[in-house]
Design an enzyme around this catalytic site. Sequence first.
Site, PDB file in Angstrom:
ATOM      1  NE  ARG A  31      31.893  37.609  33.638  1.00  0.00           N
ATOM      2  CZ  ARG A  31      31.415  36.619  32.885  1.00  0.00           C
ATOM      3  NH1 ARG A  31      32.035  36.297  31.761  1.00  0.00           N
ATOM      4  NH2 ARG A  31      30.313  35.983  33.216  1.00  0.00           N
ATOM      5  N   GLY A  32      34.140  39.630  37.036  1.00  0.00           N
ATOM      6  CA  GLY A  32      34.068  39.313  38.449  1.00  0.00           C
ATOM      7  C   GLY A  32      34.303  37.857  38.777  1.00  0.00           C
ATOM      8  CG  ASP A  34      37.330  34.901  34.687  1.00  0.00           C
ATOM      9  OD1 ASP A  34      36.712  33.860  34.965  1.00  0.00           O
ATOM     10  OD2 ASP A  34      37.457  35.351  33.529  1.00  0.00           O
ATOM     11  CB  THR A  35      40.220  38.642  38.430  1.00  0.00           C
ATOM     12  OG1 THR A  35      39.390  39.700  37.925  1.00  0.00           O
ATOM     13  CG2 THR A  35      40.817  37.850  37.272  1.00  0.00           C
ATOM     14  NE  ARG A  36      32.846  40.886  41.981  1.00  0.00           N
ATOM     15  CZ  ARG A  36      32.558  42.140  41.677  1.00  0.00           C
ATOM     16  NH1 ARG A  36      32.964  43.107  42.463  1.00  0.00           N
ATOM     17  NH2 ARG A  36      31.895  42.423  40.589  1.00  0.00           N
ATOM     18  N   GLY A  64      24.238  39.759  30.787  1.00  0.00           N
ATOM     19  CA  GLY A  64      23.286  40.321  29.836  1.00  0.00           C
ATOM     20  C   GLY A  64      22.675  41.618  30.266  1.00  0.00           C
ATOM     21  CD  GLU A  98      32.998  47.733  33.030  1.00  0.00           C
ATOM     22  OE1 GLU A  98      32.346  47.813  34.084  1.00  0.00           O
ATOM     23  OE2 GLU A  98      34.100  47.154  32.940  1.00  0.00           O
TER      24      GLU A  98
END
Length: 997
Positions: A31-32, A34-36, A64, A98
């Site tokens: 999840r970008g 949060d952790t990208r 979405g 994904e």
Amino acid sequence: MATISTQTVSSLSSFYSSTPQWKYDVFLSFRGKDTRNNFTDHLYVALKQKGIFTFRDEEKLETGKSISSELMKAIEKSRFAIVILSRNYAYSTWCLDELVKIIGCMKEMKMTVLPIFYDVDPSTVRKQVGIFGQAFAKHGKRFKDYIEKVQTWRTALREVANLKGWHVQARPESQIIQNVVGELCHKLGYAFSENTENLVGIISRVEKLESCLDLGSNDVRIIGIWGMRGIGKTTLARVVFHMVSDKFEGCCFLANVRGVCEKDGLVRLQQQLILQILNENMSVQDVNEGVLVIKNRLHHKRIFLVLDDVDQFNQLDKLAGNQVWFGLGSRVIITTRDKHLLQTLGVDEIYEANGLTYDESLHLHLLSLKAFKKGHPPEDYLKLSEDFVYYAHGLPLAIEILGLFLCGRSINEWKSTLKRLKEFLENEILQVLRISFEGLHETEKEIFLNIACFFNHMEKRKVVEILNYLGLFPEFGLGVLFDKSLVKFHDDHTLWMHDLLQEMGKNIVYEECPKEPGKRGKLWLFKDINDVLTKNTVSSYLDNLSMYPTILFKPFDGLKFIQLKNSLKLIETHDFNEIPNLEKLVLEGCCKKLRSLPSKFEIESLEILILSGCSNLKRIPEFGENMESWLRDLNLFGCSKLENLVTKKSAEEVDVSGIATGLLPYSNALFRTLKKLAFSGFMPRSPNCMGLLSTSLSGLSSLTKLNLSYCNLVGLLSISFSGLCSLTSLDLSYCNLNAIPNDICCLFSLKYLCLSGNNFSCLLESIAQLSRLYWLLVDNCTSLRSWPKLPLNIIYIVGKDFTSLETLQDLLQPNSLLTCLCLSNCSKLVDNQGFIDMFFAMIINSLWHPLFLSGIHDIVFPGSEIPKWFRHQSIGDEVSIPYSLLCNECLGIAVCVVFCSHSHHQIHEDNSLYCCLIVNGKQINSTPGIIGIVPLLDHIWLLYLLPQFYQYEDIKSLWECNANGFSQIGIKILSKCWDLKTNKIIPSMVKAKKCGL
């Protein structure tokens, strides 16, 4: 060390299995928001540093939006998926889609999925409670008409949460990342960049190299891989690099150091090293600054560095100067064709890379993979494939190049190519091999070409002699060629050059002038030699002229050595005096038609004259007054019709075996400074021949070697040996002696004594006074009944066929240094248990004697019972011991073999037995043996091997096997027989019946 070894076989077992064509090693799902920009970014960089090809979606997608087809394909083409489950992961339908695709690939395409729980508990994900429950409450409302889709997401989350992974909570993120990368490196194994199906025969090499690396120790080790070009050094280094690179803080593989250095310089290589290990694109102004950066930045870092294809010491000095440059536990591998570079640097160990062992199945497999894209050639191509494999002589590069060249070609094209290769080396192979030649000094180039054209497979001593005549400093030059893997020395005395290197050398000479052989520096083909001799254009070393009926020599000022050995059609020669600098003349075996030589020699430089085997020769030349430096070596062995032996000078080595003793009165001057003299097989012409021989021997104080074998002379006892104070070797075999001359015991310098084939019943008691005697041969003395006490320093005794010998009471003494005793076919000595016990008592006393260096004791005598204290016994030719019985403090290995002959086999004199030590199924290189045995009844071979008998690598593997859990040590007895008539190995008449260990 144990970790790698246990993985090796399982990792390499996938070599020959088919695998999907993955595009990516790893797919990152995260999840970008949060952790990208933190954890995921750090993990991505770490994976990239290790060379792991990773897919990371860089697009910032709105919540979405549907997952793209490109991402779906990326997931399908990835071998691993890392799913980073963070607090907001379940809020993203993109991430959930994904994940569903990833779980599907895990089930259908064998993808490996590795979850990372980042700031969430695995149970929260599995049960979908807490923040994950809140996310699905939203999805339930939003997708109330697509509840099956939501259920699919829930199922995927439950499944991923049940997989083994990592929980990032109250632990350093860097440690988690290091663990993740290490696990991936381990799982990826060899799949990084190698086409593993093509790595034929790699397993054993990998195991040996990993043993050299000794990863279990914390010191810094530099290992060299040394071998000829095309032998597979780079492939081996790359495979091991990918195997173990995950165990280090930083890794770097600098490929083609030689080529990059020539093109771009050392600074480029230093920058590449720094970039790969430190991930810093650093500007380095010059080589010295690069050295400082490497030393300062890496001396606390545990790194793994490979320097591939190094050919100059400066490259090593500026890239990996010594062990202190790097942190504890670091490893450096250097591949090179030059052993001297490794020795100069002071590497910890040198691994010699050899060609494929002659296992034809391996060779055929490699050729077939390249030519036919499968593991074995079609039946109609099998014989041709075997011919090409033989041509390549174990060189992997040559097999690969030939396989690729032959791919898709017809049988007729294969046959045509093979015929062409026998005359012209394949150009691509030639270019690769020639790189090694071009780097040589001019003197070494000349030595290389001489070996290729004339001296391959010759005795090293003879090659050195000839090259000395040519002024090429061979002792140094051959060392250079050996260090650069261009020649080897088999058994330390036979020179060997790979067939393809030999062909390359001949091709270089041929290219000097393809159409005019007389303008080339060297000639080896009959048709070329015939052409230039008839036109008198030759100017180099002459050899292999055995087909010429007559040879006419014109003046050659530079010619020092003429060898016309076995020139069976040689009738006469011209005046050798026209060759003023001739030092050695060999006319051995020119026996059919050569009857005489020029009447007189006036060659002041002549030192060696070999006329042995010229049975029709009647006269040899007189030697002129001006020959101040007369012959030091004269060999007239077998010149039975010789009528003159006139000389006014002296020599050091003379062999007049097989000529008439009536010549002696005319040649007393010959013996003044003799060091070696052979009278073997004298044919007496007069009754007073013994007096003549005695007169000839008197006063030869410089004589060191005397051979009187096969002289059936009744009065030999009247000869005095007392004046031969320097004599070290005496051969009195087959002289029909009824007693041994008493004054033999005055020869206090004697080391070698042969008394075989005589009729005496006992040896002299005073033989014990010969304190320097090491070798005693007394074969076929059938009347011998007992032994006296022998000198304590005697090492080797052979006494076969003692049919009358009954007692060995005084043969073995507790403080004797005897290491080898053969008493085969001594029928009255069967099963002498007391003798066995005495032998081992003698061994224990001599273990640490400074003269005992060989590390082996063995005896052969009649018997059929293995002593009971050999606890491990087996019927047949092999036996094993469980590894738990071994320890590092073992004194040695005792072996006992009962052997006999096959009754239905023809008796051959050249039967041999060999004892192979086998550790965990792998044979140790050193194999002790006994040769020339013809057992007429059951015999015992008792063998005791100390650690010093084996090479360091063998001993190291023996103890490492014990430390690392190998299951057993064993022996296997091999029998061989060489037929001297056909020069082939034939079935041996000797077999092992049982053995003990």
